[in-house]
Design a protein around this motif. Sequence first.
Motif, PDB file in Angstrom:
ATOM      1  N   UNK A   1      11.879   9.331  -6.573  1.00 32.16           N
ATOM      2  CA  UNK A   1      11.986   9.079  -5.137  1.00 32.16           C
ATOM      3  C   UNK A   1      11.206  10.062  -4.281  1.00 32.16           C
ATOM      4  N   UNK A   2      11.139  11.314  -4.689  1.00 33.96           N
ATOM      5  CA  UNK A   2      10.422  12.274  -3.837  1.00 33.96           C
ATOM      6  C   UNK A   2       8.917  11.956  -3.821  1.00 33.96           C
ATOM      7  N   UNK A   3       8.396  11.519  -4.953  1.00 29.47           N
ATOM      8  CA  UNK A   3       6.985  11.137  -4.988  1.00 29.47           C
ATOM      9  C   UNK A   3       6.751   9.920  -4.094  1.00 29.47           C
ATOM     10  N   UNK A   4       7.687   8.979  -4.142  1.00 29.38           N
ATOM     11  CA  UNK A   4       7.553   7.787  -3.309  1.00 29.38           C
ATOM     12  C   UNK A   4       7.595   8.149  -1.834  1.00 29.38           C
ATOM     13  N   UNK A   5       8.486   9.071  -1.501  1.00 27.28           N
ATOM     14  CA  UNK A   5       8.595   9.500  -0.108  1.00 27.28           C
ATOM     15  C   UNK A   5       7.308  10.109   0.408  1.00 27.28           C
ATOM     16  N   UNK A   6       6.681  10.936  -0.411  1.00 28.47           N
ATOM     17  CA  UNK A   6       5.409  11.545  -0.011  1.00 28.47           C
ATOM     18  C   UNK A   6       4.331  10.474   0.187  1.00 28.47           C
ATOM     19  N   UNK A   7       4.281   9.533  -0.767  1.00 29.61           N
ATOM     20  CA  UNK A   7       3.263   8.481  -0.680  1.00 29.61           C
ATOM     21  C   UNK A   7       3.451   7.665   0.594  1.00 29.61           C
ATOM     22  N   UNK A   8       4.700   7.315   0.868  1.00 31.27           N
ATOM     23  CA  UNK A   8       4.957   6.504   2.082  1.00 31.27           C
ATOM     24  C   UNK A   8       4.539   7.264   3.326  1.00 31.27           C
ATOM     25  N   UNK A   9       4.855   8.534   3.352  1.00 33.25           N
ATOM     26  CA  UNK A   9       4.518   9.349   4.538  1.00 33.25           C
ATOM     27  C   UNK A   9       3.008   9.430   4.735  1.00 33.25           C
ATOM     28  N   UNK A  10       2.287   9.627   3.655  1.00 29.55           N
ATOM     29  CA  UNK A  10       0.823   9.686   3.755  1.00 29.55           C
ATOM     30  C   UNK A  10       0.263   8.351   4.224  1.00 29.55           C
ATOM     31  N   UNK A  11       0.758   7.267   3.624  1.00 33.80           N
ATOM     32  CA  UNK A  11       0.254   5.941   4.009  1.00 33.80           C
ATOM     33  C   UNK A  11       0.553   5.639   5.478  1.00 33.80           C
ATOM     34  N   UNK A  12       1.710   6.079   5.937  1.00 30.97           N
ATOM     35  CA  UNK A  12       2.048   5.890   7.346  1.00 30.97           C
ATOM     36  C   UNK A  12       1.047   6.585   8.257  1.00 30.97           C
ATOM     37  N   UNK A  13       0.481   7.658   7.765  1.00 32.65           N
ATOM     38  CA  UNK A  13      -0.497   8.404   8.562  1.00 32.65           C
ATOM     39  C   UNK A  13      -1.900   7.825   8.501  1.00 32.65           C
ATOM     40  N   UNK A  14      -2.073   6.768   7.719  1.00 34.30           N
ATOM     41  CA  UNK A  14      -3.408   6.167   7.542  1.00 34.30           C
ATOM     42  C   UNK A  14      -3.541   4.891   8.354  1.00 34.30           C
ATOM     43  N   UNK A  15      -4.744   4.621   8.849  1.00 30.37           N
ATOM     44  CA  UNK A  15      -5.009   3.378   9.562  1.00 30.37           C
ATOM     45  C   UNK A  15      -4.701   2.197   8.676  1.00 30.37           C
ATOM     46  N   UNK A  16      -3.941   1.224   9.236  1.00 30.42           N
ATOM     47  CA  UNK A  16      -3.590   0.056   8.444  1.00 30.42           C
ATOM     48  C   UNK A  16      -2.802   0.405   7.199  1.00 30.42           C
ATOM     49  N   UNK A  17      -2.250   1.616   7.184  1.00 30.54           N
ATOM     50  CA  UNK A  17      -1.476   2.122   6.032  1.00 30.54           C
ATOM     51  C   UNK A  17      -2.273   2.054   4.732  1.00 30.54           C
ATOM     52  N   UNK A  18      -3.567   2.321   4.864  1.00 25.83           N
ATOM     53  CA  UNK A  18      -4.439   2.269   3.694  1.00 25.83           C
ATOM     54  C   UNK A  18      -5.249   3.549   3.596  1.00 25.83           C
ATOM     55  N   UNK A  19      -5.349   4.103   2.386  1.00 18.04           N
ATOM     56  CA  UNK A  19      -6.212   5.280   2.195  1.00 18.04           C
ATOM     57  C   UNK A  19      -7.683   4.884   2.225  1.00 18.04           C
ATOM     58  N   UNK A  20      -7.931   3.587   2.426  1.00 20.26           N
ATOM     59  CA  UNK A  20      -9.315   3.122   2.560  1.00 20.26           C
ATOM     60  C   UNK A  20      -9.810   3.164   3.992  1.00 20.26           C
TER      61      UNK A  20
END
Lengths: 494, 494
Positions: free
Chosen positions: B100-119
């Motif tokens: 869960x902690x890894x998932x939480x980090x991933x979600x937070x990063x994606x939230x900070x990305x345009x369109x929720x994409x690292x692309x």
Amino acid sequence: VDSVTGEESVQRMMAEKVLTVDTMNSCVKKVEYAVRGPIVLRAVQIEKELKEGVQKPFSEVIKANIGDAHAMGQQPITFFRQVLAMCSYPELLDDDRFPEDAKGRARRILQGCGGQSIGAYSASQGIECVRQDVARYVERRDGGVPSDPDNIYLTTGASDGIVTMLKLLVAGEGRSRTGVMISIPQYPLYSAALAELGAVQVNYFLNEERCWSLDVSELRRALADARRHCNPRALCIINPGNPTGQVQSRQCIEDVIRFAAKERLFLMADEVYQDNVYAEGCEFHSFKKVLFEMGPEFSSTVELASFHSTSKCYMGECGFRGGYMEVVNMDPEVKAQLTKLVSVRLCPPVPGQALMDLVVNPPQPGEPSYSTFIRERKATLSSLAERARLTEQILNTVPGIACNPVQGAMYSFPRVTLPARAIREAEERGQAPDMFYCMKLLEETGICLVPGSGFGQRDGTFHFRMTILPPTDKLKILLSKVKDFHQRFIQQYS
Amino acid sequence: VDSVTGEESVQRMMAEKVLTVDTMNSCVKKVEYAVRGPIVLRAVQIEKELKEGVQKPFSEVIKANIGDAHAMGQQPITFFRQVLAMCSYPELLDDDRFPEDAKGRARRILQGCGGQSIGAYSASQGIECVRQDVARYVERRDGGVPSDPDNIYLTTGASDGIVTMLKLLVAGEGRSRTGVMISIPQYPLYSAALAELGAVQVNYFLNEERCWSLDVSELRRALADARRHCNPRALCIINPGNPTGQVQSRQCIEDVIRFAAKERLFLMADEVYQDNVYAEGCEFHSFKKVLFEMGPEFSSTVELASFHSTSKCYMGECGFRGGYMEVVNMDPEVKAQLTKLVSVRLCPPVPGQALMDLVVNPPQPGEPSYSTFIRERKATLSSLAERARLTEQILNTVPGIACNPVQGAMYSFPRVTLPARAIREAEERGQAPDMFYCMKLLEETGICLVPGSGFGQRDGTFHFRMTILPPTDKLKILLSKVKDFHQRFIQQYS
């Protein structure tokens, strides 16, 4: 240890800083990049104000300033992201959710990495098997024209390769200072790089009356003019065009090559939108292919660098900073210098290299991921084509806005006729008239576009660049708001 | 269309190229980068020869030339790669295999990305929540000294930030040309960047007799000397040191800050090895922390840029090109110029930004991934410490090789005493004597090191840089072969 008196310390606190706008690199001060320039800074500010609850005539800012497809909701290609996930965490290679072809690609990429990890530096020119795949892609794309992996350099986005080549090219002083021919309008990476390098920017105007096409007579005019004050040595062309969206005809490309050969110009072909071709009768022809089809008199002499990227086309993977350049007929000693220069920065980001590998080596017929891949790619490209058409169509219903066909790429660059009063008010404020126009649009509608002055345009003309990337429904709203704004603006300043 | 006669076309084919070593950017010609220079080119050639079955006195090339931990078998941090996988392919967020902690980090990063994409492109300064996390990390590391996220710039590796700052700093002509003080020995990114920018490289020698420490008296000497022919404006320091491995004492750091304040020098602190501290009694002190603990007379005046990276420490994630810089007391107008300059390249690679986020915001006590994370980090760092100790110990058993303690970083930089005959033979061949030595070592043992001349050293002294990164067993073999080679070499040239 020096002792410091109270007086000295007070003096020090009041002293000017070491690094000020007066003492810094003066070339950097001349750099401008409109795509993320003042209007975008204001747009970001407005977004913050909206978040803080400030009342505005709109509820969101629409950033149609930048060619960022994912930010506008475009979905990544499933296959690509599956492979990248497995490259990041190879334990996933045992996971049944992933198809075998994706696993095969991931394994191959990892095998090409030091310690089989994408965390290792790659060779500075890029992972060897990726460069081989790029060369094969180029050969397939260009109907068999040979491509040598050793002439392929993976780069950190196409921007990196473009700047590196310009760096190599810029030399001389005073009247011998290198001049670089760039299209007006242009993508302002070129003008920014030339400003930073202290090179001479030599403008050649694209022909707005003829769909932004390139006339060799205009190249000749620009070159003759430039030779009076600098040493023009390179010609840059963006095809499909940014911001203009034109797809150059094969004849035009031949003419440019012939011109470059005759006038001894290094050709730089920015082809990052090579899959973004929408208009009937238009087709992408790579400079490399046309060069080789013109026979050895040209193909063994004209020096060319071609650029591609993972940021555009149907991938839209801007954040990965993937790209490559292919050099043709480069002097071997210069090539050694190029290889040395890129080694200082070690290597381009490996995830971006992996992604480029998938772009040039996508699922093939018969492979498990093929039909999904084709479906996703087709959906994205046809949606872009539809939005290109819609944009052109709607903008052309607005009196005072004239939009050339968006033949390719991701932008419209319509011409706006501004009333004299508006132009005067802009000038009183010290603003370019199209900046004045776009700022008002932003403040009144939340729509962020980039004024044509950021890309270059003929004196006395005004444009804006708008991406075609918002999803169709939102795009329609956006275009409708632009229409309404324009009509209000004309009325207000008549 | 111009017609081309047979004669013209023959002439054109025989004409000189547009871009040659004579017509190219002369600054680029002066650039050298030894870490991937001639000896590495030869090592790669030898690898190819081995593959083709050419017989050699060894079966593999060991690349101990570059600080690439993963290439030498170091394993990535599991947590980091799990999060990166989920960022790449968010469908994995539903997968039970991930904590869960890894998932939480991933979600937070994606939230900070345009369109929720690292692309998507990020803001040019870097994803906001990542910069906030970096600022918090810096505050924790520095015992509460405040850090403003707006002073954090994410970069494409630390190299990118370093080059960007040098670009801003370099100005002036002739006797006013900017001089930049760099340590000798240094990491050759600095000399390469200064050569490319046409800045004046101002050398200050580290004190080999005292463990490569920095003496302010030497700084004074170098500065006084430099002021006769240029305008020295910046001082670069690498701590922990590359190639030397010294960890500067707190007193030394204070002295450098005091010196920079008094002499009005912009401080650049390269701290990419900040977790690589091995020796008893050594501790990493960030320049920022020391600066602030010296009180407002210094903390509100000294201009400082500090650099960090995902490439070293316990992460070793070189391929991701993750990094950041923190600017302190930067003139606001210069900062605006900096922000503008980085916008031209759009943004650093988003996977690298995501990775930096995890580095500064790792698993915390109580979180599911914490114990594994701590175990992995500890294992890597203690293994590095052991290999550092081993390297120093074994090299010091060789008569004619003297190795200072490897207090930190990832390299040993031992001094080798070369017989006069060897020096003469090298000079006859036009080679630096330590290049001659290292080339012979490569040809006889397959071990690739980098000669000290690539980093700088006092005249008449010779060194090589060897990484401590090969796995322990291989490292022992490597050191034993170096020992045997050295003894043979001495015998041969006595």
